[in-house]
Design an enzyme around this catalytic site. Structure first.
Site, PDB file in Angstrom:
ATOM      1  CG  PHE A 279      -1.967   1.127   1.103  1.00 16.87           C
ATOM      2  CD1 PHE A 279      -1.643   2.442   1.374  1.00 16.87           C
ATOM      3  CD2 PHE A 279      -3.251   0.842   0.678  1.00 16.87           C
ATOM      4  CE1 PHE A 279      -2.575   3.466   1.234  1.00 16.87           C
ATOM      5  CE2 PHE A 279      -4.200   1.857   0.537  1.00 16.87           C
ATOM      6  CZ  PHE A 279      -3.858   3.156   0.811  1.00 16.87           C
TER       7      PHE A 279
ATOM      8  CG  ASP B 122       5.621   4.293   1.632  1.00 17.12           C
ATOM      9  OD1 ASP B 122       4.600   4.113   0.948  1.00 17.12           O
ATOM     10  OD2 ASP B 122       5.665   5.080   2.593  1.00 17.12           O
TER      11      ASP B 122
ATOM     12  CE  LYS C  26      -0.664   5.787   7.333  1.00 19.02           C
ATOM     13  NZ  LYS C  26      -2.124   5.806   7.538  1.00 19.02           N
TER      14      LYS C  26
ATOM     15  CB  THR D  61      -0.336  25.471  -4.129  1.00 18.30           C
ATOM     16  OG1 THR D  61      -0.935  25.316  -5.402  1.00 18.30           O
ATOM     17  CG2 THR D  61      -0.657  26.821  -3.532  1.00 18.30           C
TER      18      THR D  61
HETATM   19  C1  LIG Z   1       2.970   2.718   3.553  1.00 18.07           C
HETATM   20  C2  LIG Z   1       2.020   3.815   3.164  1.00 18.07           C
HETATM   21  N1  LIG Z   1       2.355   4.650   2.164  1.00 18.07           N
HETATM   22  C3  LIG Z   1       1.521   5.638   1.767  1.00 18.07           C
HETATM   23  C4  LIG Z   1       0.303   5.824   2.393  1.00 18.07           C
HETATM   24  C5  LIG Z   1      -0.608   6.945   1.919  1.00 18.07           C
HETATM   25  O1  LIG Z   1      -0.666   7.938   2.904  1.00 18.07           O
HETATM   26  P1  LIG Z   1      -1.912   8.949   2.885  1.00 18.07           P
HETATM   27  O2  LIG Z   1      -2.030   9.443   1.468  1.00 18.07           O
HETATM   28  O3  LIG Z   1      -3.116   8.150   3.315  1.00 18.07           O
HETATM   29  O4  LIG Z   1      -1.520  10.010   3.843  1.00 18.07           O
HETATM   30  C6  LIG Z   1      -0.084   4.999   3.446  1.00 18.07           C
HETATM   31  C7  LIG Z   1      -1.402   5.248   4.102  1.00 18.07           C
HETATM   32  N2  LIG Z   1      -1.902   4.260   4.951  1.00 18.07           N
HETATM   33  C8  LIG Z   1      -3.231   3.963   4.921  1.00 18.07           C
HETATM   34  C9  LIG Z   1      -3.763   3.010   5.680  1.00 18.07           C
HETATM   35  S1  LIG Z   1      -5.402   2.774   5.344  1.00 18.07           S
HETATM   36  C10 LIG Z   1      -5.398   3.955   4.163  1.00 18.07           C
HETATM   37  C11 LIG Z   1      -6.574   4.234   3.332  1.00 18.07           C
HETATM   38  O5  LIG Z   1      -6.476   5.201   2.523  1.00 18.07           O
HETATM   39  O6  LIG Z   1      -7.570   3.491   3.426  1.00 18.07           O
HETATM   40  C12 LIG Z   1      -4.155   4.553   4.052  1.00 18.07           C
HETATM   41  C13 LIG Z   1       0.784   3.966   3.842  1.00 18.07           C
HETATM   42  O7  LIG Z   1       0.439   3.111   4.832  1.00 18.07           O
END
Ligand SMILES: Cc1ncc(COP(=O)(O)O)c(CNc2csc(C(=O)O)c2)c1O
Length: 427
Positions: free
Chosen positions: A179, A288, A319, A343
């Site tokens: 992810f 990541d 996060k 931006t």
């Molecule tokens: C390893 C890793 N890389 C990138 C991301 C994306 O971060 P955000 O864009 O959500 O801030 C995440 C975000 N984690 C996440 C857990 S549940 C979720 C969702 O959109 O359902 C998002 C991550 O775990």
């Protein structure tokens, strides 16, 4: 009064949450809403909802709350007159950074930079960071390919209509169950749930297998070594295949511990081997740490457990760091302005809060605390697993991040909550 123990009075979501849900539903999709929270009453690890149910919160806003709700240090940072302008006047950081921006970066992000990395680019969120880190990889790859020559007129014209040669056929290698975010470039590296991917056109890039280890580790050493060796061999095969296809892999993007895809761990040797392959093939080794960063494994960055022979080329974060962004080796800095850009390019007010978080982590020795908790927690879960071997398996963990498997999704959902099952996992 600061909550200090769980106290659930109604079903969840309770009546007030359900009423608010109805009203919100007139405005936007509310399918993911679990309940409405009362952030004034929430404190530390306790999340209070609008029906005054007080819950011990181990989920912490999808793992994005670093030191609990309403921490006094964060309240003080907001109340501090010296920070007023930072909260009020949000700058286009790429063009007009505030006077104190360098100091802010030095006392926050650079104070906790992964060992060996000293350049950082702030961004808004995790996906935004992964997205722009991808661009940094493509820019570096093409610059190397040109040997320092400027792009041709044909490249400059053709890229505007997404045509070769200005829009090159390049690829990024990711892993099954990974992810990396939901924006289109990050999504191309994400391989978890249909809900994340359905209906979106995506580049067909190489996807390797993330090792699926057998537990307990000490009883499966040879099998797990063979599994990791097989996965590394697959990465090498994909690099060759995609080079021959004319869509060379410019970077490998991987989580130190796969989060969303099932809390999948691999050994330090696997990551050392993966970095070796990247070095041998002049491919960007991009970690990541959006989910694993900011101390949840007992070290500030999870990859610090891997004893890598050199720093990763790129490390993305968000996060619990309260701001998104990525650290990078200088080779991955764009030489031209306005290429890694948007931006705001982050938010200084979040860096102010991060500065306070880092101070608390250090003064309260929280990294050691995370290690202590992990050293206690996972053996205890293993005892429960031994008691219910038909129901629990593969307990694994590092610091306060880990998991145990249930026989099925249904069993798992019953253990969590019927609500969650209904809303989220029936798709
Ligand atoms: C390893 C890793 N890389 C990138 C991301 C994306 O971060 P955000 O864009 O959500 O801030 C995440 C975000 N984690 C996440 C857990 S549940 C979720 C969702 O959109 O359902 C998002 C991550 O775990």
């Amino acid at each position: 009064v600061e909550p200090s123990s769980p106290n659930v009075r109604t079903e969840i979501p309770g009546p007030k949450s359900r009423q608010l849900l109805k009203e919100l539903d007139r405005i936007q999709n509310t399918g993911a809403v679990q309940f409405f929270a009362d952030y004034d009453k929430s404190y530390g690890n306790y999340l209070v909802d609008v029906d005054d149910n007080c819950m011990l919160d181990l989920y912490t806003q999808i793992a994005s709350i670093p030191i609990g709700y309403n921490h006094q240090s964060l309240i003080d940072a907001v109340k501090n007159e010296n920070n007023l302008s930072t909260f009020v006047n949000r700058p286009a950081l790429g063009c007009y950074p505030p006077r104190d921006w360098i100091t802010r970066l030095q006392t926050s992000l650079l104070a906790v930079a992964p060992p060996g990395l000293s350049e950082v680019q702030t961004m808004a969120c995790g996906a935004c960071s992964v997205e722009h880190a991808q661009k940094a990889m493509f820019i570096a790859f093409q610059r190397r390919k040109r040997g320092g020559a400027p792009p041709t007129q044909e490249e400059l014209q053709s890229c505007k209509t997404n045509d070769l040669p200005g829009t090159p056929n390049l690829s990024v290698l990711s892993f099954k169950n990974a992810f990396h975010g939901r924006t289109m470039g990050a999504l191309a590296l994400t391989h978890t749930k249909p809900m994340h991917k359905l209906d979106f056109p995506q580049p067909k890039w190489p996807i390797a297998t993330f090792p699926m280890l057998k537990y307990p580790l000490e009883d499966n050493v040879r099998e797990n070594q063979a599994e990791e060796k097989r996965c590394l061999a697959e990465v090498e095969d994909l690099i060759e295949t995609w080079k021959k296809k004319g869509e060379p892999i410019v970077g490998v993007v991987i989580e130190p511990i796969q989060g969303e895809g099932g809390d999948n761990f691999a050994s330090p040797q696997f990551f050392q081997g993966l970095q070796d392959i990247c070095i041998q093939n002049d491919i960007c080794f991009n970690l990541d740490e959006v989910q694993t960063g900011c101390g949840v494994t007992g070290l500030f960055w999870a990859h610090e457990h891997f004893n890598l022979k050199q720093p990763p080329d790129i490390v993305t974060f968000s996060k619990k760091m309260l701001t998104g962004g990525f650290y990078y080796r200088s080779e991955y800095r764009s030489q031209e302005a306005f290429r890694i850009f948007n931006t705001w390019v982050g938010d200084p007010s979040k860096v102010v809060l991060l500065e306070a978080v880092i101070k608390v982590i250090k003064q309260d020795n929280l990294l050691n605390r995370v290690t202590e908790i992990g050293n206690y927690l996972w053996p205890e879960v293993e005892k429960i697993q031994k008691k219910y071997p038909d129901f629990l398996s593969r307990v694994r963990g590092l610091g306060i991040t880990g998991a145990v498997d249930f026989p099925s999704l249904d069993d798992r959902n019953k253990a969590i909550s019927s609500y969650y099952q209904k809303v989220y996992y029936n798709i």
